[in-house]
Write a protein that holds these residues in place. Structure first.
Motif, PDB file in Angstrom:
ATOM      1  N   ILE A  42      13.281  52.439  40.621  1.00 14.16           N
ATOM      2  CA  ILE A  42      13.916  52.858  39.377  1.00 14.16           C
ATOM      3  C   ILE A  42      14.904  51.766  38.974  1.00 14.16           C
ATOM      4  CG2 ILE A  42      15.372  54.582  38.271  1.00 14.16           C
ATOM      5  CD1 ILE A  42      14.279  56.636  40.268  1.00 14.16           C
ATOM      6  N   GLU A  43      14.618  51.106  37.868  1.00 11.88           N
ATOM      7  CA  GLU A  43      15.451  49.984  37.423  1.00 11.88           C
ATOM      8  C   GLU A  43      16.575  50.477  36.524  1.00 11.88           C
ATOM      9  OE1 GLU A  43      14.690  46.572  34.270  1.00 11.88           O
ATOM     10  OE2 GLU A  43      13.468  46.275  36.066  1.00 11.88           O
ATOM     11  N   LEU A  44      17.798  50.171  36.935  1.00  5.51           N
ATOM     12  CA  LEU A  44      18.989  50.534  36.159  1.00  5.51           C
ATOM     13  C   LEU A  44      19.559  49.242  35.580  1.00  5.51           C
ATOM     14  CD1 LEU A  44      20.441  52.889  38.915  1.00  5.51           C
ATOM     15  CD2 LEU A  44      19.076  53.584  36.939  1.00  5.51           C
ATOM     16  N   GLY A  45      18.783  48.625  34.713  1.00  6.96           N
ATOM     17  CA  GLY A  45      19.107  47.289  34.215  1.00  6.96           C
ATOM     18  C   GLY A  45      20.423  47.179  33.487  1.00  6.96           C
ATOM     19  N   LYS A  46      20.900  48.280  32.913  1.00  7.70           N
ATOM     20  CA  LYS A  46      22.148  48.225  32.153  1.00  7.70           C
ATOM     21  C   LYS A  46      23.361  48.014  33.050  1.00  7.70           C
ATOM     22  CE  LYS A  46      20.267  51.267  28.579  1.00  7.70           C
ATOM     23  NZ  LYS A  46      20.415  52.571  27.897  1.00  7.70           N
ATOM     24  N   ILE A  47      23.199  48.307  34.364  1.00  5.08           N
ATOM     25  CA  ILE A  47      24.299  48.039  35.302  1.00  5.08           C
ATOM     26  C   ILE A  47      23.841  47.085  36.410  1.00  5.08           C
ATOM     27  CG2 ILE A  47      25.569  50.179  34.880  1.00  5.08           C
ATOM     28  CD1 ILE A  47      24.304  51.286  37.476  1.00  5.08           C
ATOM     29  N   ASN A  48      22.731  46.362  36.158  1.00  8.18           N
ATOM     30  CA  ASN A  48      22.197  45.407  37.136  1.00  8.18           C
ATOM     31  C   ASN A  48      21.884  46.084  38.465  1.00  8.18           C
ATOM     32  OD1 ASN A  48      21.377  42.785  37.945  1.00  8.18           O
ATOM     33  ND2 ASN A  48      23.280  42.540  39.082  1.00  8.18           N
ATOM     34  N   ILE A  91      16.420  55.770  50.839  1.00  9.27           N
ATOM     35  CA  ILE A  91      16.868  55.550  49.459  1.00  9.27           C
ATOM     36  C   ILE A  91      17.835  54.380  49.484  1.00  9.27           C
ATOM     37  CG2 ILE A  91      18.110  56.544  47.497  1.00  9.27           C
ATOM     38  CD1 ILE A  91      17.288  59.338  48.734  1.00  9.27           C
ATOM     39  N   SER A  92      17.573  53.356  48.682  1.00  6.65           N
ATOM     40  CA  SER A  92      18.425  52.168  48.685  1.00  6.65           C
ATOM     41  C   SER A  92      18.878  51.816  47.280  1.00  6.65           C
ATOM     42  CB  SER A  92      17.673  50.963  49.274  1.00  6.65           C
ATOM     43  OG  SER A  92      17.299  51.200  50.604  1.00  6.65           O
ATOM     44  N   TYR A  93      20.110  51.326  47.200  1.00  4.46           N
ATOM     45  CA  TYR A  93      20.631  50.802  45.941  1.00  4.46           C
ATOM     46  C   TYR A  93      20.757  49.295  46.096  1.00  4.46           C
ATOM     47  CZ  TYR A  93      23.586  49.966  41.873  1.00  4.46           C
ATOM     48  OH  TYR A  93      24.081  49.495  40.681  1.00  4.46           O
ATOM     49  N   HIS A  94      20.000  48.546  45.301  1.00  2.77           N
ATOM     50  CA  HIS A  94      20.016  47.084  45.314  1.00  2.77           C
ATOM     51  C   HIS A  94      20.515  46.576  43.964  1.00  2.77           C
ATOM     52  CE1 HIS A  94      17.449  46.509  49.014  1.00  2.77           C
ATOM     53  NE2 HIS A  94      17.181  47.769  48.721  1.00  2.77           N
ATOM     54  N   PHE A  95      20.531  45.249  43.826  1.00  7.26           N
ATOM     55  CA  PHE A  95      20.917  44.635  42.560  1.00  7.26           C
ATOM     56  C   PHE A  95      19.680  44.123  41.864  1.00  7.26           C
ATOM     57  CE2 PHE A  95      24.510  44.011  45.515  1.00  7.26           C
ATOM     58  CZ  PHE A  95      25.375  44.914  44.915  1.00  7.26           C
ATOM     59  N   HIS A 120      31.483  39.235  48.245  1.00  7.94           N
ATOM     60  CA  HIS A 120      31.504  40.506  48.984  1.00  7.94           C
ATOM     61  C   HIS A 120      32.409  41.549  48.328  1.00  7.94           C
ATOM     62  CE1 HIS A 120      29.250  38.603  52.241  1.00  7.94           C
ATOM     63  NE2 HIS A 120      30.016  37.553  52.037  1.00  7.94           N
ATOM     64  N   GLU A 121      32.914  41.240  47.160  1.00  5.06           N
ATOM     65  CA  GLU A 121      33.766  42.184  46.443  1.00  5.06           C
ATOM     66  C   GLU A 121      32.916  43.314  45.856  1.00  5.06           C
ATOM     67  OE1 GLU A 121      36.631  42.381  42.468  1.00  5.06           O
ATOM     68  OE2 GLU A 121      35.697  40.487  43.077  1.00  5.06           O
ATOM     69  N   LEU A 122      33.360  44.536  46.069  1.00  2.84           N
ATOM     70  CA  LEU A 122      32.688  45.686  45.475  1.00  2.84           C
ATOM     71  C   LEU A 122      33.326  45.941  44.110  1.00  2.84           C
ATOM     72  CD1 LEU A 122      30.616  47.994  45.892  1.00  2.84           C
ATOM     73  CD2 LEU A 122      32.484  49.360  46.849  1.00  2.84           C
ATOM     74  N   ILE A 123      32.740  45.326  43.079  1.00  6.78           N
ATOM     75  CA  ILE A 123      33.315  45.448  41.744  1.00  6.78           C
ATOM     76  C   ILE A 123      33.036  46.841  41.175  1.00  6.78           C
ATOM     77  CG2 ILE A 123      33.151  42.971  41.283  1.00  6.78           C
ATOM     78  CD1 ILE A 123      30.675  43.535  39.615  1.00  6.78           C
ATOM     79  N   ALA A 124      33.758  47.205  40.120  1.00  6.58           N
ATOM     80  CA  ALA A 124      33.685  48.556  39.552  1.00  6.58           C
ATOM     81  C   ALA A 124      32.261  48.948  39.164  1.00  6.58           C
ATOM     82  CB  ALA A 124      34.604  48.653  38.341  1.00  6.58           C
ATOM     83  N   LEU A 125      31.503  48.007  38.641  1.00  9.41           N
ATOM     84  CA  LEU A 125      30.136  48.287  38.199  1.00  9.41           C
ATOM     85  C   LEU A 125      29.261  48.718  39.369  1.00  9.41           C
ATOM     86  CD1 LEU A 125      28.434  47.981  35.542  1.00  9.41           C
ATOM     87  CD2 LEU A 125      27.654  45.821  36.490  1.00  9.41           C
ATOM     88  N   GLY A 163      27.475  52.451  40.694  1.00  9.91           N
ATOM     89  CA  GLY A 163      26.068  52.636  41.057  1.00  9.91           C
ATOM     90  C   GLY A 163      25.895  53.203  42.451  1.00  9.91           C
ATOM     91  N   MET A 164      26.658  52.679  43.411  1.00  9.40           N
ATOM     92  CA  MET A 164      26.535  53.140  44.794  1.00  9.40           C
ATOM     93  C   MET A 164      27.077  54.555  44.971  1.00  9.40           C
ATOM     94  SD  MET A 164      27.412  49.756  47.062  1.00  9.40           S
ATOM     95  CE  MET A 164      26.354  48.295  46.978  1.00  9.40           C
ATOM     96  N   LEU A 165      28.185  54.835  44.334  1.00  9.46           N
ATOM     97  CA  LEU A 165      28.792  56.161  44.443  1.00  9.46           C
ATOM     98  C   LEU A 165      27.873  57.232  43.869  1.00  9.46           C
ATOM     99  CD1 LEU A 165      31.272  57.832  45.232  1.00  9.46           C
ATOM    100  CD2 LEU A 165      32.231  57.360  42.965  1.00  9.46           C
TER     101      LEU A 165
END
Length: 235
Positions: free
Chosen positions: A110-116, A133-137, A148-153, A157-159
């Protein structure tokens, strides 16, 4: 006579407008909270030769084998994370659904391109149960500038991915915070999995394993160097 001239003039105007309309780029729609990231993910660099980055080639003629990474964490294989229909039902009601740009026929990616972002779903037994289930970029090359910074974007997505499984926002927040805190310490102290370039942290909860992965590769080509957070996995 005048009518013919008018028709000809009208045709020229319409053709001109048509060319101008086709020439204008189509802009994707972003939620206002993500407007600040628009330039980041739309301006990806031009990589002309990524072949040297590939470590393992998959084909029936290839002799190379995929390296199995030993995380040191014992877990049951092919555990059922959750029912696939329930996952998709929750997904369609979640904030992630508004970021959807593509969903393949078998709902494995499932591509969530609007948030990369990218959701990868693994259904090994074909019994409508998700085993991973994995969340990738969506674009690692756009993402790697943040290291390695977990930016807000990406945190968003991960949350939301965690919440699709747990259906408990407070617990999802707690697990992500614990994962990233441990991950950050390992990056700071350069603690990698043995014989790898991989940073790894995990949390066990309710029979499931929640993992955060990253890496720090060295390569002679700049675009093949990845010193960055890479993905969240639940299995």
């Amino acid at each position: 006579m005048y009518i013919r001239h008018f028709q000809l003039f009208s045709t020229i105007i319409l053709l001109s407008l048509s060319v101008q309309i086709r020439a204008q780029p189509i802009e994707p729609v972003f939620d206002s909270k993500f407007d600040a990231y628009r330039s980041i993910y739309l301006d990806s660099p031009d990589f002309t030769n990524l072949a040297p980055c590939v470590e393992y080639k998959r084909s029936r003629y290839a002799k190379e084998k995929i390296k199995v990474i030993n995380t040191g964490v014992q877990r049951d294989k092919f555990i059922d994370v959750m029912d696939k229909d329930l996952f998709l039902e929750r997904f369609e009601k979640s904030p992630l659904y508004t970021q959807l740009t593509h969903r393949n026929h078998f709902d494995r990616r499932i591509e969530l391109g609007k948030i990369n972002g990218d959701l990868h779903l693994l259904d090994i037994g074909g019994n409508n149960k998700l085993n991973s289930i994995s969340y990738h970029f969506n674009s690692v090359h756009a993402r790697k500038q943040y290291g390695h910074e977990l930016i807000a974007l990406d945190r968003f997505g991960m949350l939301e991915t965690l919440n699709l499984v747990l259906d408990d926002r407070e617990k999802s927040e707690e697990i992500l915070n614990e994962l990233y805190s441990d991950y950050s310490e390992k990056v700071k102290n350069d603690i990698k999995l043995k014989d790898t370039d991989i940073y790894f942290s995990y949390v066990r909860f309710n029979g499931l394993l929640f993992e955060l992965w990253g890496r720090n590769t060295t390569h002679e080509l700049e675009h093949c160097r990845f010193d960055m957070l890479s993905n969240l996995t639940i299995h």
